[in-house]
Design an enzyme around this catalytic site. Structure first.
Site, PDB file in Angstrom:
ATOM      1  CG  LEU A   1      -1.925  -1.159   1.324  1.00 61.66           C
ATOM      2  CD1 LEU A   1      -2.727  -1.056   2.611  1.00 61.66           C
ATOM      3  CD2 LEU A   1      -2.855  -1.181   0.122  1.00 61.66           C
ATOM      4  N   GLY A   2       2.038   1.192   0.551  1.00 54.10           N
ATOM      5  CA  GLY A   2       2.899   2.366   0.613  1.00 54.10           C
ATOM      6  C   GLY A   2       4.289   2.003   1.098  1.00 54.10           C
TER       7      GLY A   2
ATOM      8  CG  HIS B   1      13.059   7.461   4.527  1.00 54.79           C
ATOM      9  ND1 HIS B   1      13.659   7.807   3.333  1.00 54.79           N
ATOM     10  CD2 HIS B   1      12.393   8.568   4.943  1.00 54.79           C
ATOM     11  CE1 HIS B   1      13.365   9.067   3.034  1.00 54.79           C
ATOM     12  NE2 HIS B   1      12.598   9.553   4.001  1.00 54.79           N
TER      13      HIS B   1
ATOM     14  CB  VAL C   1       7.063  -2.120   3.031  1.00 54.48           C
ATOM     15  CG1 VAL C   1       6.021  -2.441   1.966  1.00 54.48           C
ATOM     16  CG2 VAL C   1       8.398  -1.818   2.392  1.00 54.48           C
ATOM     17  CB  VAL C   2       2.027   0.357   4.693  1.00 56.62           C
ATOM     18  CG1 VAL C   2       0.617   0.021   5.185  1.00 56.62           C
ATOM     19  CG2 VAL C   2       2.727   1.282   5.676  1.00 56.62           C
TER      20      VAL C   2
ATOM     21  CG  ASP D   1       5.073  13.446  10.514  1.00 54.11           C
ATOM     22  OD1 ASP D   1       5.234  14.511   9.870  1.00 54.11           O
ATOM     23  OD2 ASP D   1       5.256  12.322  10.022  1.00 54.11           O
TER      24      ASP D   1
END
EC number: 2.7.11.1
Length: 765
Positions: free
Chosen positions: A22-23, A26, A29-30, A139
């Site tokens: 999904l994404g 750095h 990883v999703v 954030d």
């Protein structure tokens, strides 16, 4: 769990199936994943610890601590943490609508203020909750706000830079994203923790109503200068009150910035629900929010699924663990809440007719009698084979209701008809005599609309079998491509266009119809339900992949191989209604073909006995052999096994109370080409022939018993009403609410239910 320490690639400890990415970040990883036990979709953040330095490692574990601390309906929930030597897996709630940045980019001039107000109020509500727990996000940006469209919510995620703070004490770590960071963070000074989140909220609100960031120049140096000077321009279409709120938050001096309390009380945010999520309780903040009944049913289901024992589950919940036990519990609990809330919404918005339709096509979210579940699962040990998720999935239809279709499609599951009730059995027809003309047997599903069309064809049917479904919570009946005969049966309300798309369907088929059984049949159904209860496992469409895996292994051990996934063992071959037993089984342990001696083939003679009388001479529960002297008879036996297995898949039980050594074989060879069925060459099925006075039982594949001993008690009563059930040559059997009609004609060339002649066959169209 045994698999908890095994490999983590593809399948995390046997608990999650990883799917697409999904994404990427750095160090992380999703991935999209599916919780194996519940089937729920989750997001898994996979962090490679080998790429982290000391500072990044500290941020990682700080993120985990903060996400464990914050549990709010507007914050993405952390379900589980799996720590290995090289990787850390964070199991997170999955959003279905993308992030807010992509949503904003679709609106060049920003969202209308009413919609922006709705989303912004939810973000403020979540940040206010975090600050009350002394957690600062640091954030905040649209990329870290996720849409949950089905719930109509937005939720905060990515607490990678979050930290605990103490009021009055300042933080020193510089972190965040340039375009959204407060000036004091970019300068590297000490800063007040809540104030930096307030600045980021101002940037988010600006983007919502303007469609672009307030500080975004050609390069980072110019952007930094604009932030330090706090120079930005609000478009003219933004209302005065909204512009005032933005100005109150984007103040260069942290001390002059508005507090969260002032933001919540600002005139622009009045008249909007600060958090619609509080109405949903999803994600579930605490197990204490569940009723005692729901709590106990979930624990029982986990115990039956071998997740953990009751004491371990209670201990994990009370100590706020983030392991596979609590993850499974909350995923199950949230599904119950979600289904219940969706049902309430539909009930309020639907008309009475729609409510009736929804009630007919939906499953309950819970049950009041846990004993039903125990009977369900103990009736068929196949559910417990090898993988822990199978029993919970089998109970899923009872506890949580039907899974969403999107889930079933993503798993690419093939569903079979759900039949909740005891194994079916048949009452022999009153008369079944050989005829001389060549005829064919028509297997079809009837409906009122097409009865006229059926009447136009001059066909002399020697008998008709009506199979009737017993009322059940599982009233969804879907087609299955891999079952060569049963794929003609489809759900009420399904479009005819979809039905016609199957090229392999016979031309003469019609839809299921609802009708009322005769008084005798109703009486019979009552006795079966009273004495035996539910015999099948009520497995839902969710069980197809994993459960079929174990069933295929069981079939392989029994000497059979098929090209389709089998249903539960409770849907096995049949026994007769009168004797309560009589189930088919493999011809021998190796799957070879049994051959009967000539004396066996010729013994007995006569035609099949009637349902209300007859003189059966065979011993109760005796399985007769069906074989011929030639290779063609072996081929017929193999073909018979194909059809019997097809009937087996829908719990269609064919039993026969016949004279002495009457043969009963089914041969679909000349009618349909079962290209999808592959049966071993030496495999054959023997049909059970039992006497009318006893409850003979013959085990099916795997040796599972489907009939209770006390079924013999109802034999006398069933015999008394057989004449009613067999009136007009119609045999009525209880299924579940719907009616299937099997019209049988005898073909003398092939043979059909022949008495003493060579092995007989019936033809299926």
């Amino acid at each position: 769990m045994a698999g908890f320490k095994r490999g983590y690639d593809g399948k995390i400890a046997g608990l999650y199936d990883l799917d697409k990415t999904l994404g990427r970040g750095h160090f992380a990883v999703v991935k999209l994943a599916r919780h194996v036990f519940t089937g729920e979709k989750v997001a898994v953040k996979v962090i490679d610890k080998t790429k982290l330095d000391t500072l990044a490692t500290g941020h990682l574990f700080q993120e985990v601590r903060c996400m464990k601390l914050v549990q709010h309906p507007n914050i993405v929930r952390l379900y589980e943490v799996i720590d290995t030597q090289t990787k850390l897996y964070l199991i997170l709630e999955l959003g279905d609508g993308g992030d807010m940045f992509d949503y904003i980019m679709k609106h060049e001039e920003g969202l209308n203020e009413d919609l922006a107000k709705k989303y912004f109020a939810q973000i403020v509500h979540a940040i206010s909750y975090c600050h009350k727990l002394h957690v600062v996000h640091r954030d905040l940006k649209p990329e870290n706000v996720v849409f949950f469209e089905k719930q109509g919510l937005v939720k905060l995620t990515d607490f990678g830079f979050s930290n605990k703070f103490q009021p009055g004490k300042k933080l020193t770590t510089s972190c965040g994203s340039l375009a959204y960071s407060a000036p004091e963070i970019l300068l590297g000074d000490e800063y007040d923790a809540p104030a930096v989140d307030i600045w980021s909220l101002g940037v988010i609100l600006f983007m919502l109503v303007c469609g672009q960031p307030p500080f975004q120049e050609a390069n980072d140096s110019e952007t930094l200068t604009m932030i330090m000077d706090c120079k930005y321009t609000v478009p003219s279409h933004v209302s005065k009150e909204c512009k005032d709120l933005i100005t109150r938050m984007l103040q260069r001096d942290p001390k002059r910035r508005a507090s969260l309390e002032e933001i919540e009380n600002h005139p622009w945010l009045q008249g909007v629900d600060p958090s619609p999520a509080t109405k949903y309780n999803i994600p579930l903040v605490s197990y204490k929010n569940l009723s005692e009944e729901e709590h106990n049913s979930i624990i029982q289901r986990m115990v039956l699924g071998d997740i953990a024992d009751r004491d371990a589950i209670v201990e994990a919940l009370e100590t706020n663990r983030y392991n596979h036990i609590t993850a499974t519990y909350f995923l199950l609990a949230e599904r119950i809440l979600r289904e219940k809330q969706e049902k309430e919404i539909q009930t309020r918005s639907a008309s009475p007719s729609n409510i009736k339709a929804q009630f007919r096509q939906s499953w309950p979210t819970k049950i009041d009698v846990p004993q039903d579940l125990e009977d369900d699962l103990t009736a068929t040990p196949l559910s417990h084979a090898t993988v822990p998720q199978s029993p919970a999935r089998a109970a899923d239809s009872v506890l949580n209701g039907h899974r969403s279709k999107g889930l079933c499609d993503s798993a690419k599951k093939d569903d079979l008809p759900e039949l909740a009730g005891p194994a079916l059995s048949t009452v022999p027809p009153a008369s079944l005599k050989p005829t001389a003309s060549g005829r064919k047997c028509l297997f079809r599903v009837e409906e009122d609309e097409e009865e006229d069309e059926e009447d136009k064809k001059p066909m002399s049917l020697s008998t008709q079998v009506v199979l009737r479904r017993k009322p059940s919570v599982t009233n969804r009946l879907t087609s299955r491509k891999s079952a060569p005969v049963l794929n003609q049966i489809f759900e009420e309300g399904e479009s005819d266009d979809e039905f016609d798309m199957d090229e392999n369907l016979p031309p003469k088929l019609s839809r299921l119809k609802m009708n009322i059984a005769s008084p005798g049949t109703v009486h019979k159904r009552y006795h079966r339900r009273k004495s035996q209860g539910r015999g099948s496992s009520c497995s839902s469409s969710e069980t197809s992949d994993d459960d079929s895996e174990s069933r295929r292994r069981l079939d392989k051990d029994s000497g059979f191989t098929y090209s389709w996934h089998r249903r539960d063992s409770s849907e096995g071959p049949p026994g007769s209604e009168g004797d309560g037993g009589g189930q088919s089984k493999p011809s021998n342990a190796s799957g070879g073909v049994d051959k009967a001696s000539p004396s066996e083939n010729n013994a007995g003679g006569g035609s099949p006995s009637s349902g209300s009388g007859g003189n059966p001479t065979n011993t109760s529960g005796t399985t007769r052999r069906c074989a011929g002297p030639s290779n063609s008879m072996q081929l017929a036996s193999r073909s018979a096994g194909e059809l019997v297995e097809s009937l087996k898949l829908m719990s269609l039980c064919l039993g026969s109370q016949l004279h002495g050594s009457t043969k009963y074989i089914i041969d679909p060879q000349n009618g349909l080409s079962f290209s999808s069925v592959k049966v071993q060459e030496k495999s054959t099925w023997k049909m059970c022939i039992s006497s009318t006075g006893n409850a003979g039982q013959v085990p099916a594949v795997g040796g599972i018993k489907f009939f209770s001993d006390h079924m013999a008690d109802t034999t006398t009563e069933l015999e008394r009403i057989k004449s009613k059930n067999l009136k007009n040559n119609v045999l009525q059997l209880p299924l579940c609410e719907k009616t299937i009609s099997v019209n049988i004609q005898r073909n003398p060339k092939e043979g059909l239910l022949c008495a003493s002649s060579p092995a007989s066959c019936c033809h299926v169209i």
